[in-house]
Enzyme design. Structure first.
Site, PDB file in Angstrom:
ATOM      1  N   LYS A   1      61.375  47.262  86.033  1.00  0.00           N
ATOM      2  CA  LYS A   1      60.810  48.474  85.431  1.00  0.00           C
ATOM      3  C   LYS A   1      61.597  49.701  85.895  1.00  0.00           C
ATOM      4  O   LYS A   1      61.897  50.596  85.109  1.00  0.00           O
ATOM      5  CB  LYS A   1      59.321  48.599  85.788  1.00  0.00           C
TER       6      LYS A   1
ATOM      7  N   GLN B   1      50.612  47.376  89.391  1.00  0.00           N
ATOM      8  CA  GLN B   1      51.171  46.033  89.183  1.00  0.00           C
ATOM      9  C   GLN B   1      50.116  44.977  89.512  1.00  0.00           C
ATOM     10  O   GLN B   1      49.560  44.950  90.615  1.00  0.00           O
ATOM     11  CB  GLN B   1      52.423  45.847  90.061  1.00  0.00           C
TER      12      GLN B   1
ATOM     13  N   ASP C   1      50.047  50.992  80.491  1.00  0.00           N
ATOM     14  CA  ASP C   1      49.884  49.554  80.296  1.00  0.00           C
ATOM     15  C   ASP C   1      48.897  49.273  79.161  1.00  0.00           C
ATOM     16  O   ASP C   1      48.831  48.155  78.657  1.00  0.00           O
ATOM     17  CB  ASP C   1      49.338  48.921  81.595  1.00  0.00           C
TER      18      ASP C   1
END
Ligand code: NDP
Length: 282
Positions: free
Chosen positions: A53, A97, A120
């Protein structure tokens, strides 16, 4: 090989070039898109995802920070960190995460992220917007998978789509996106009776199960679009949920693992972060 390869790397490279141009345009207006990733603990797979990322942000000219918190972080400490990022004007996207260490409450943590920075797309407000056909942040993996399906050029209207897997982060939003494309959608899961009878009808088959080589050639309709979301580690190698070598002889299009949906997922994260930054100027 009968099937055409839907190459996530090639598609991502093109999309990232477009994103980089938009980032440059935004910077000229004084806004640098910023992504913050919170990594709790030492999960080896998560370390790799977080690194990729960061590379994506660098490639596209975005600002990125990785906040590493120890395994023993408390729920309160995690939520305080998220709130600080909610209030940081240099940060437009916040990503926690997953998976988090077992003692932490994932749903509670995700709910603390302000929906505008939830790049997300996991916040219930964004999931609800998707279900209601409203503009919100769409979860990166199904968004990337849909982009790959679209690039086949096949008219999806009226097609049979079968999604195997019903998780909140992949299966369910994938099914909603395909419904919005006017597919007739079936969602299969571990209690589905005669799974193969469903998958064999699919013009579009999405596998999001988490079981290596679970979808075999006899489960696939000839000419189908087969999207493999699965990431499984077998003998040190990453393999998907689809038995690629045999299914590619039957399918019309197929995504590889690695180099398929995973790559596109990160590209969609960059896209969502860019869009979050653009909204601050709107
Ligand atoms: P989950 O474990 O949350 O969901 C798996 C789904 O598969 C469940 O709905 C489960 O059904 C279903 N399932 C399990 N066994 C069977 C079976 N025998 N027959 C039919 N359905 C079954 O996983 P995720 O959705 O989070 O992820 C799925 C896969 O995708 C994993 O390999 C994961 O690593 C990968 N992934 C990849 C990403 C990427 O960027 N490429 C991003 C996110 C995930 P039930 O609900 O009944 O238990």
């Amino acid at each position: 090989m009968a099937a055409q390869l839907l190459d996530g790397k090639v598609m991502s490279d093109a999309l990232r070039a477009e994103i980089a141009e938009k980032v440059a345009a935004l910077k000229a207006k004084g806004v640098t898109p910023g992504l913050a990733v919170i990594l709790v603990g030492e999960d080896p797979a998560s370390q790799i995802y977080v690194r990729n990322k960061g590379i994506g942000c660098e490639q596209t000219g975005m600002h990125s920070v990785t906040i590493r918190m120890p395994e023993e972080t408390t729920q309160q400490e995690l939520e305080e960190q998220i709130r600080a990022l909610n209030n940081d004007p240099a940060i437009h996207g916040i990503l926690v995460q997953l998976p988090l260490p077992k003692h932490l409450d994932e749903a509670a943590a995700l709910a603390v992220i302000v929906p505008e920075k939830d790049v997300d797309g996991f916040h219930v407000q964004n999931a609800g917007k998707l279900l209601n056909g409203l503009n919100g942040v769409v979860a990166c993996t199904p968004k990337g998978a849909l982009e790959m399906i679209r690039r086949t050029g096949v008219n999806l209207s009226g097609k049979e789509a079968v999604v195997v897997g019903r998780s909140n982060i992949v299966g369910k939003p994938m099914a909603v996106l395909l419904l919005q494309e006017n597919c007739t959608v079936t969602i299969c899961h571990s209690r589905t009776a005669d799974l193969a009878a469903h998958t064999r009808r699919a013009d579009v088959l999405v596998a999001a199960v988490g079981k290596a080589k679970f979808i075999t050639a006899d489960m696939v309709k000839p000419g189908a679009i087969v999207i493999d979301v699965g990431i499984n580690r077998v003998d040190g190698k990453v393999v998907g949920d689809v038995d690629f070598d045999n299914v590619k002889e039957v399918a019309g299009w197929i995504t590889p693992v690695p180099g398929g949906v995973g790559r596109m997922t990160i590209t969609m994260l960059l896209q969502n972060t860019l869009e979050a930054a653009e909204r601050t100027l709107a």
